[in-house]
Design a protein around this motif. Structure first.
Motif, PDB file in Angstrom:
ATOM      1  N   VAL A 450       0.853  -1.180   0.000  1.00  0.00           N
ATOM      2  CA  VAL A 450       0.000   0.000   0.000  1.00  0.00           C
ATOM      3  C   VAL A 450       0.891   1.233   0.000  1.00  0.00           C
ATOM      4  CG1 VAL A 450      -0.244  -0.219   2.504  1.00  0.00           C
ATOM      5  CG2 VAL A 450      -1.885   1.152   1.245  1.00  0.00           C
ATOM      6  N   LEU A 451       0.489   2.240  -0.785  1.00  0.00           N
ATOM      7  CA  LEU A 451       1.290   3.457  -0.895  1.00  0.00           C
ATOM      8  C   LEU A 451       1.397   4.138   0.457  1.00  0.00           C
ATOM      9  CD1 LEU A 451       0.450   5.599  -4.045  1.00  0.00           C
ATOM     10  CD2 LEU A 451       2.606   4.489  -3.455  1.00  0.00           C
ATOM     11  N   GLY A 453       2.036   7.145   1.157  1.00  0.00           N
ATOM     12  CA  GLY A 453       1.313   8.415   1.164  1.00  0.00           C
ATOM     13  C   GLY A 453      -0.196   8.249   1.341  1.00  0.00           C
TER      14      GLY A 453
ATOM     15  N   LEU B 284       5.208   6.691  10.208  1.00  0.00           N
ATOM     16  CA  LEU B 284       5.232   6.880   8.756  1.00  0.00           C
ATOM     17  C   LEU B 284       5.099   8.362   8.406  1.00  0.00           C
ATOM     18  CD1 LEU B 284       3.012   3.855   7.657  1.00  0.00           C
ATOM     19  CD2 LEU B 284       5.497   3.993   7.812  1.00  0.00           C
ATOM     20  N   ARG B 285       4.305   9.069   9.210  1.00  0.00           N
ATOM     21  CA  ARG B 285       4.078  10.486   8.943  1.00  0.00           C
ATOM     22  C   ARG B 285       5.381  11.282   9.095  1.00  0.00           C
ATOM     23  NH1 ARG B 285      -1.713  12.223  11.055  1.00  0.00           N
ATOM     24  NH2 ARG B 285      -2.257  10.851   9.340  1.00  0.00           N
ATOM     25  N   ALA B 288       7.685  10.539   6.216  1.00  0.00           N
ATOM     26  CA  ALA B 288       7.282  11.219   4.984  1.00  0.00           C
ATOM     27  C   ALA B 288       7.549  12.717   5.062  1.00  0.00           C
ATOM     28  CB  ALA B 288       5.801  10.964   4.711  1.00  0.00           C
ATOM     29  N   LEU B 294       9.181   9.363   0.074  1.00  0.00           N
ATOM     30  CA  LEU B 294       8.699   8.079   0.584  1.00  0.00           C
ATOM     31  C   LEU B 294       7.209   7.887   0.336  1.00  0.00           C
ATOM     32  CD1 LEU B 294      10.506   7.881   4.037  1.00  0.00           C
ATOM     33  CD2 LEU B 294      10.898   6.400   2.065  1.00  0.00           C
ATOM     34  N   ARG B 295       6.481   8.990   0.191  1.00  0.00           N
ATOM     35  CA  ARG B 295       5.038   8.888  -0.040  1.00  0.00           C
ATOM     36  C   ARG B 295       4.714   8.071  -1.283  1.00  0.00           C
ATOM     37  NH1 ARG B 295       1.489  12.641   2.094  1.00  0.00           N
ATOM     38  NH2 ARG B 295       2.423  13.923   3.721  1.00  0.00           N
ATOM     39  N   GLN B 296       5.629   8.076  -2.233  1.00  0.00           N
ATOM     40  CA  GLN B 296       5.374   7.392  -3.508  1.00  0.00           C
ATOM     41  C   GLN B 296       5.699   5.897  -3.441  1.00  0.00           C
ATOM     42  OE1 GLN B 296       3.872   9.308  -5.599  1.00  0.00           O
ATOM     43  NE2 GLN B 296       4.241  10.997  -4.171  1.00  0.00           N
ATOM     44  N   LEU B 297       6.199   5.434  -2.318  1.00  0.00           N
ATOM     45  CA  LEU B 297       6.590   4.025  -2.216  1.00  0.00           C
ATOM     46  C   LEU B 297       5.519   3.211  -1.526  1.00  0.00           C
ATOM     47  CD1 LEU B 297      10.347   4.185  -1.204  1.00  0.00           C
ATOM     48  CD2 LEU B 297       9.263   4.326  -3.439  1.00  0.00           C
ATOM     49  N   ARG B 298       5.411   1.960  -1.964  1.00  0.00           N
ATOM     50  CA  ARG B 298       4.513   1.034  -1.276  1.00  0.00           C
ATOM     51  C   ARG B 298       5.236   0.429  -0.084  1.00  0.00           C
ATOM     52  NH1 ARG B 298       3.430   1.264  -6.305  1.00  0.00           N
ATOM     53  NH2 ARG B 298       1.270   1.471  -6.951  1.00  0.00           N
TER      54      ARG B 298
END
Lengths: 475, 368
Positions: A450-451, A453, B284-285, B288, B294-298
């Motif tokens: 899952v992305l 973002g 995660l926030r 990012a 990193l937002r563009q990665l799964r």
């Protein structure tokens, strides 16, 4: 956090049937699906942007899709349900929003995954799975190849071949590992549990015959050749134990090889939810333990359709309804619902017997491990070959968890969906034990990649940061 | 190979993680006879599942010398075998004015201890490290920061230890320890007698020392980690955070490892290790925010692992009080990074009675 009466994962036949049953009885439903279009694999739709005039309008699909306009239904396409953080709560992520939803009942109808088996050349461009072939034709109007060999095991080979012919491909042969025909005639009586399905299967077979597609039984593709892409496939007889007769090899030219060795239920979410599972090869491998009402060992969590146990579209539709009914009965125990459930249970029973009969006819060889050579990649994401595994597993001491961490097998993008079952077969065979008795690696969130973002939309209370970064943070 | 009841070994190390294996390696190189026991798979707990960050500049001032020694050892050992070690240098970021103040103080304090780290802010920082997000106001930079991929390191270190003549026995849980002149370690497959016991059992170290009647007030952190799909190489340094809430690196295979000590839920006794949804999102926030790409990665996997931490988070390294011949090494924040140095010092203490670096502030007696 959102809340709803029923949260449904998957807008395929099972999920849509459950949704309709639930909203028509007055419940609110949140329906989440990782595809852009509803229908799942069976009723897969072309993208909306496509302007093809020959778009197939499937009457059954259209009727199922009507529920999507219902005011009590909240439909989230392009949405990955990626975790079950607590009982009764699902975590979801989509480009437009992410968060958690709390539901009185959860129905997981997550569908199935192709179960690819490694053989020399299986990672060549031009070699695809049966599900992949269906996706290309139904979901993108793309013909996967011009000269196609369809090979593997199970009724889906016939379906894949049918669609390839409709898409204008020449199917060179359908290569079925089970000695199909001899058994089929002796099992016809048992197939009569579902006459309509039987008629459908026979019509496929007749259409293939009309298209002069050779239907080879008791044979398997032992190698795919070509550089840089597929040019030919080699086929050899395979006996019921999986032994290959390499003295009798035929080679067919093809630019596409469609391989189907059955499906495996997508059990990631029921795993993450902590449901008990058992291993039943006839149902696709690991399958959640379920009551007659299709409830798992986690109260209020139901799982239906191919996502629970492989059974096809009719069973999926009926199971979806059944789970919704069961959830309804929890709220409104009344006689008419009980009666509806009783009738549905009988229908499910008949379909279940049909499934057993089909599985019996298509019973595959005991193992396909003999197909794998030392140079064959078992894990294609991390490129781990049988040779590498065999060297480590030679003394039989290394288990699945250890082989995973030493080779990185199953740690790539597919999260183990395409390789763990093969590793299990290898280790179990080497140790002389059952696949079910192995210590399997733990499933970890996310259920699907899952992305990052996409996970960040939910408003949550600001974090409490440690006063001193060096001090302990736990208990 | 199954040790029989009454088998006598000079030294038994309990725990086949980074600390126990390092101790065993240095003891064996000093000519000692060593057996390592592990209750599960060797390298199977936090040594195999941690973030692999080897950062000098995040360390407590009292641990800087120990960490520098450890980095020397990581580098020396990585010269002869692939420990997944890479000396990328590191960047320790600050995201708010308060954090900038903290960072400046920390850099000054480290300077007083003899460790000078560059401090950059604003445009100069973003020119030097272009992939940092605009929310990063300042950072200190250390050329010594590095990482070691735990999955790469484990098999190689296990091989090195075996080659040094150490027996590593897996799935052999120590259930009781009885003094008998030396010590008798009771396991389900028979007892093993030894003169010297080394407790390097990570989060279960307190449980082992309690078998000898010594209660240590060790805390349990349940740290969460997340790994992304592999992508082209961008992150050419390891990233840490002044507040200790982010660790980030890109491994040679292209995957990005995100950690930062955000707490999951777990219990060493039952072995359960779960994520905490909101804590994971915070992790995660902040990742990012520091590296917006990193937002563009799964993300492919999130998990959690145990870390044993002393109340002051300093190493618990030395003799177990009141128990002749029993030594312990645990309790330091970042135990993976310090493992080789802790192993060396403990081996020196056992063989020579003294250590090359002062270890008084790590004395387990402070906790009793």
């Amino acid at each position: 956090m959102k809340s709803t009466d029923i949260a449904i994962v998957g807008a395929g036949p099972a999920g849509l049937a459950a949704a309709r049953e639930a909203v028509e009885s007055g419940l609110s439903v949140m329906l989440m699906d990782d595809n852009s279009q509803p229908g799942g694999q069976y009723f897969r739709q072309l993208p909306r942007q496509f302007s093809r005039v020959d778009r197939v309008r499937h009457g059954r699909a259209e009727r199922l899709f009507e529920v999507l306009d219902h005011p009590r239904l909240h439909y989230l396409p392009d949405c990955v349900v990626w975790d079950v953080p607590e009982q009764g709560i699902l975590a979801y992520a989509a480009g437009t929003g992410s968060g958690r939803v709390r539901a009185d009942a959860i129905i997981i109808a997550a569908g199935a995954t192709d179960r690819p088996l490694p053989f020399p050349g299986w990672t060549l461009p031009g070699v695809i799975t049966a599900g992949g072939s269906q996706n290309m034709i139904k979901g993108q109007a793309v013909r996967p190849g011009d000269d196609v060999v369809v090979a593997g095991n199970g009724p889906l080979l016939l379906v894949a071949a049918m669609h390839l012919i409709s898409a204008g491909a020449t199917v060179r042969a359908v290569v079925e590992a089970a000695p199909f025909q001899r058994r089929a005639w002796s099992r016809l009586a048992s197939l009569s549990w579902s006459p309509s399905l039987l008629v459908q299967a026979l019509s496929w077979r007749l259409r293939l015959a009309a298209a002069r597609v050779p239907f080879l039984t008791g044979q398997a593709v032992i190698e795919a050749h070509g550089a840089p892409a597929l040019e030919a496939v080699s086929i050899a007889p395979v006996d019921h134990r999986g032994g290959i007769n390499r003295a009798s090899v035929t080679t067919l030219e093809a630019d596409c090889l469609v391989v189907g060795n059955g499906l495996a239920p997508a059990v990631e979410l029921t795993r993450l939810a902590g449901c008990a599972h058992h291993h039943d090869p006839m149902l696709g491998g690991w399958t959640p333990r379920r009551t007659k009402d299709l409830e798992t060992t986690v109260p209020g969590l139901y799982t239906v359709g191919d996502g629970a146990a492989i059974g096809g579209v009719e069973l999926a539709l009926a199971e979806g309804r059944m789970a919704a009914l069961a959830a309804l009965l929890q709220r409104f125990p009344c006689a008419c619902l009980h009666k509806r459930r009783h009738n549905l249970a009988r229908h499910l029973d008949r379909l279940g017997r049909f499934r057993t009969a089909v599985a019996d006819i298509f019973a595959p060889p005991e193992t396909f491990l003999e197909l794998i050579t030392p140079e064959t990649p078992v894990c294609r994401c991390e490129n781990v070959t049988l040779g590498e595994l065999g060297h480590l597993a030679a003394d039989g001491a290394a288990g699945m968890v250890q082989l995973k961490s030493t080779t990185r097998l199953s740690m790539g993008r597919c999260q183990g969906r395409f390789c763990l079952a093969t590793l299990a077969d290898l280790v179990a065979t080497r140790r002389g034990i059952k696949v079910a008795d192995l210590d399997w690696p733990r499933f970890r969130p996310p259920a699907r990649p899952v992305l990052l973002g996409d996970l960040l939309h939910e408003e949550i209370p600001p974090p409490v940061l440690p006063d001193d970064p060096h001090l302990p943070r736990g208990s | 190979m199954a040790p029989q009841d009454g088998l006598r070994i000079e030294t038994v190390v309990i725990g086949a993680g980074i600390t126990g294996l390092s101790t065993a390696l240095f003891l064996a190189r000093a000519g000692r006879e060593v057996m390592v026991l592990d209750r599960g798979d060797p390298w199977g707990e936090s040594s195999g599942g941690n973030a692999g960050t080897l950062s000098l500049q995040v360390k407590h001032p009292l641990v800087l010398d120990l960490m520098q020694l450890s980095l020397d050892l990581w580098e020396a050992e990585a010269g002869s075998r692939n420990l997944g070690y890479e000396r990328t240098g590191g960047v320790r970021v600050a995201l708010s004015q308060d954090e900038v103040v903290m960072l400046k103080k920390s850099v000054a304090l480290q300077q007083r201890h003899g460790y000078g780290f560059d401090y950059l802010e604003g445009k100069a920082l973003h020119r030097a490290v272009p992939w940092l997000g605009p929310g990063v106001l300042a950072a200190s930079l250390s050329p010594r920061d590095a990482f070691s991929s735990p999955l790469r390191c484990g098999p190689q270190l296990l091989r090195a230890v075996s080659e040094a003549g150490v027996d590593i026995v897996d799935h052999r849980e120590v259930q009781a320890i009885e003094p008998d002149g030396g010590y008798r370690l009771v396991t389900p497959a028979g007892a093993i007698r030894c003169d010297i016991v080394v407790i390097a059992a990570g989060v279960w170290s307190g449980h082992i020392s309690a078998m000898l009647g010594v209660e240590l007030p060790l805390m349990v952190d349940v740290n969460m980690l997340t790994i992304t799909e592999p992508v082209d190489h961008v992150l050419d340094r390891v990233v840490t955070h002044i507040g200790g809430v982010l660790s980030l690196k890109q491994y040679p295979n292209g995957t990005c490892m995100i950690g930062g000590g955000w707490q999951g839920k777990g219990n060493p006794e039952s072995g359960t290790k779960e994520l905490d949804y909101e804590q994971l999102l915070h992790n995660l926030r902040i990742a990012a925010r520091v590296v917006p790409g990193l937002r563009q990665l799964r993300i492919l996997r999130s998990w959690s692992g145990f870390e044993s931490v002393a109340p002051d988070a300093l190493p618990v390294l030395g003799r177990l009080p009141g128990r002749e011949g029993v030594f312990i090494a645990t309790g330091a924040r970042g135990g993976y990074s310090l493992g080789p140095a802790q192993g060396m010092l403990l081996a020196e203490l056992i063989t020579d009675g003294h250590t090359r670096l002062p270890a008084d502030s790590f004395d387990p007696a402070r906790l009793v």
